[in-house]
Design a protein around this motif. Structure first.
Motif, mmCIF file in Angstrom:
data_model
loop_
_atom_site.group_PDB
_atom_site.id
_atom_site.type_symbol
_atom_site.label_atom_id
_atom_site.label_comp_id
_atom_site.label_asym_id
_atom_site.label_seq_id
_atom_site.Cartn_x
_atom_site.Cartn_y
_atom_site.Cartn_z
ATOM 1 N N VAL A 494 1.141 -0.928 -0.084
ATOM 2 C CA VAL A 494 0.193 -0.090 -0.148
ATOM 3 C C VAL A 494 0.617 1.319 -0.089
ATOM 4 O O VAL A 494 1.936 0.737 0.386
ATOM 5 C CB VAL A 494 -0.761 0.357 1.416
ATOM 6 N N GLU A 495 0.076 1.730 -1.462
ATOM 7 C CA GLU A 495 1.515 3.379 -1.061
ATOM 8 C C GLU A 495 0.206 4.610 -0.561
ATOM 9 O O GLU A 495 -0.033 5.351 -1.848
ATOM 10 C CB GLU A 495 2.174 3.345 -2.626
ATOM 11 N N PRO A 496 0.582 5.531 0.281
ATOM 12 C CA PRO A 496 -0.530 6.249 0.090
ATOM 13 C C PRO A 496 0.773 7.529 -1.352
ATOM 14 O O PRO A 496 1.435 7.496 -1.544
ATOM 15 C CB PRO A 496 -0.075 7.021 1.455
ATOM 16 N N GLY A 497 -0.152 8.674 -1.303
ATOM 17 C CA GLY A 497 0.690 9.851 -1.858
ATOM 18 C C GLY A 497 -0.519 10.534 -2.594
ATOM 19 O O GLY A 497 -2.226 10.359 -3.340
ATOM 20 N N PRO A 498 -0.084 11.393 -3.387
ATOM 21 C CA PRO A 498 -1.710 11.900 -4.687
ATOM 22 C C PRO A 498 -1.932 11.192 -5.498
ATOM 23 O O PRO A 498 -2.856 11.154 -5.531
ATOM 24 C CB PRO A 498 -0.291 12.668 -5.032
ATOM 25 N N ARG A 499 -1.808 10.195 -5.905
ATOM 26 C CA ARG A 499 -2.112 8.912 -6.326
ATOM 27 C C ARG A 499 -1.869 7.780 -5.603
ATOM 28 O O ARG A 499 -1.319 7.206 -5.610
ATOM 29 C CB ARG A 499 -1.310 9.064 -7.576
ATOM 30 N N PRO A 500 -2.810 7.639 -4.865
ATOM 31 C CA PRO A 500 -2.001 6.164 -3.990
ATOM 32 C C PRO A 500 -2.828 5.481 -4.620
ATOM 33 O O PRO A 500 -3.504 4.750 -6.010
ATOM 34 C CB PRO A 500 -3.589 5.795 -2.768
ATOM 35 N N ARG A 501 -1.603 4.282 -4.599
ATOM 36 C CA ARG A 501 -2.195 2.661 -5.454
ATOM 37 C C ARG A 501 -1.936 1.498 -4.759
ATOM 38 O O ARG A 501 -0.704 1.461 -3.645
ATOM 39 C CB ARG A 501 -0.406 3.043 -6.085
#
Length: 525
Positions: A494-501
């Motif tokens: 799981v990667e958060p951020g402006p475009r999570p993925r």
């Protein structure tokens, strides 16, 4: 012969609910007591008082009818085993620590601290004694003692050390240092992390091998989509039914190496309905597991709950409640679970900071195996809610294989997602994954496997789904994108951020990657 070695005869079980099977077993034991003049009590005296059904020998001067668990054992020699963690409703501040002892002990508790040399906090544990009588000549009576400590008031994102013990065995003593475990609470703010998932585990070499591979992923938690240990070997009252409570001891000992440090978040499969203990079949689960307890009715539906970890909302469901294929518990919540699901998905989707919604349960919404295939009850009750709230990933078990769909909307393929592809639940639809290769005997597909490095795409797979009248409705599936007949599990980064993925990877027991795809969300404004 229509009478099985244990359980409900097939001709009866096929038309019995779980509550009716429970009543049948209780009445059967009562008749045995009358016919054998107390033989059931003697069976209890002969039976096991814990781990692996160790038999008690009568001692000189012992009472003729001791209560279950009445054997006297030196408490300093009683070693805990089968540790398993689970989050409370708030993974940042709550952990549930569970374990087992082979005999009754005095004053069980957990010691906990931020250093292995400073286990200063002490939390008393609850004892849940589970008695399984001798219901057949082949099986002894078994007494099992499950201990549960609710640890609250923890700090987010902190590694804690803990030891389990009782009045005669202090886990803080130097001689018990090797048994000290660790866990880490969820962080206050979203960050990168990994979780793992599978279903249909059982007790086997392959199940143990999968556990060790999971440990190597360093997951923040693990999702188990039901059919945990297979103490009930068929799950719906066949002639070969054999319920052996001692299998749970082996299962919990097997998972200790992982579940003692990784929260093991479980839900219920058809093999986890155990008719002896309670009318709904979940008395055994309530004794063995402590789960978040924030579902519609935690005492009636223990495998239904939700939690939030970072930017992911996770919901566990009990598909026995809606299954057309195996209706023994169909409708047991009177619709309360589905109403809760609708509310909870809406609440989590609107909660600030949550990007992804992941749902896991046992029976498959979409699968093409020759064994169970797809359950129309799940499709009818829940798929419209998944679409409505834009669920990002659905994980199932039940079919003992790995299979993954394209992105689906309304049950139709809306976007092709090959190995290495991506999907956006808002734009494309939902990816459904069957991750049932945890260790139980494998199933087959009616067509060739197709996975990374061995792609054999098909325009359609001839399959079926179960209907409300318990029949198989033949249909074709254009959505079966990846199929792998082998032991495997999911690892989700799981990667958060402006475009999570979400990066979803399926790994075989050998460590080989058999699938990889991404789930994304629209860029934040």
């Amino acid at each position: 012969m229509d009478t099985p070695r244990f359980g409900v005869p097939e001709r009866l079980a096929q038309r019995m609910t779980m509550a009716e099977q429970h009543e049948y077993l209780r009445a059967r034991l009562s008749r045995r007591r009358v016919l054998r003049g107390g033989a059931a009590t003697a069976g209890t005296r002969r039976g096991a008082a814990g781990r692996c059904g160790v038999r008690r020998r009568r001692q000189a001067g012992a009472a003729t009818s001791p209560k279950p668990g009445a054997a006297t054992v030196d408490g300093t020699l009683v070693a805990p085993f089968g540790r398993h963690l689970a989050f409370g409703a708030d993974p940042r501040t709550q952990m549930r620590i569970s374990w087992q002892v082979p005999f009754a002990v005095r004053t069980p508790y957990v010691r906990i601290g931020t250093s292995p040399l400073d286990l200063t906090r002490r939390v008393e544990a609850e004892v849940r004694h589970l008695h399984t009588p001798s219901l057949s000549d082949e099986l002894p009576a078994v007494d099992q003692f499950y201990l549960h400590a609710a640890v609250d008031g923890l700090r987010p994102g902190v590694t804690y050390y803990y030891g389990v013990g009782h009045a005669d065995r202090d886990p803080a003593e130097p001689r018990h240092f090797a048994s000290v475990g660790t866990f880490r609470t969820a962080p206050d703010r979203p960050g990168k992390f990994v979780f793992t998932a599978f279903g249909d585990q059982g007790v086997s070499y392959d199940a143990l091998a999968n556990d060790q591979l999971i440990l190597g992923q360093n997951p923040s938690f693990h999702l188990h989509a039901g059919d945990l240990c297979y103490a009930d070997t068929t799950g719906h009252g066949k002639k070969s039914d054999l319920y052996d409570a001692r299998v749970w001891d082996s299962f919990l000992a097997q998972t200790d190496s992982v579940a003692a440090s990784v929260p093991w978040m479980v839900t219920t499969g058809n093999h986890d309905m155990e008719a002896w203990y309670s009318p709904d079949g979940y008395g055994g689960q309530l004794a063995r597991w402590s789960l978040p307890g924030n579902g519609p009715d935690p005492r009636k539906a223990p495998g239904v709950y939700s939690f939030v970890y970072g930017n992911v909302g996770v919901l566990a469901l009990d598909a026995n409640d809606v299954s057309y294929e195996m209706p023994a518990n169909k409708g047991y919540t009177d619709g309360a679970q589905t109403r809760w699901l609708n509310r909870e998905l809406g609440r989590l989707r609107n909660r600030p900071g949550i990007d992804f919604l992941v749902v896991f349960f046992h029976h498959c919404a979409y699968s093409t195996t020759s064994a169970h295939a797809s359950d129309g009850g799940v499709r009818d009750a829940w798929v419209p809610l998944f679409d409505k709230h834009q669920v990002d990933l659905v994980v199932n078990g039940h079919n003992h294989v790995y299979e993954r769909t394209d992105a689906l909307r309304g049950g139709k393929a809306a976007r092709r997602v090959p190995v290495g592809g991506s999907a956006d639940a808002v734009r494309d639809g939902i990816v459904y994954v069957t991750a049932g290769g945890a260790g139980a005997k494998l199933y087959e597909f009616p067509v060739p496997d197709s996975y990374e490095g061995h792609v054999k795409d098909l325009d359609e797979v001839k399959t079926y789904h179960w209907t409300e009248d318990g029949e198989k409705n033949r249909d074709g599936a254009d959505w079966s994108r990846v199929r792998y007949t082998g032991f495997s599990f999911l690892a989700v980064e799981v990667e958060p951020g402006p475009r999570p993925r979400l990066t979803v990877t399926a790994l075989a027991e050998s460590g080989e990657r058999v699938d990889r795809f991404e789930v994304t969300r629209p860029r934040r404004q």
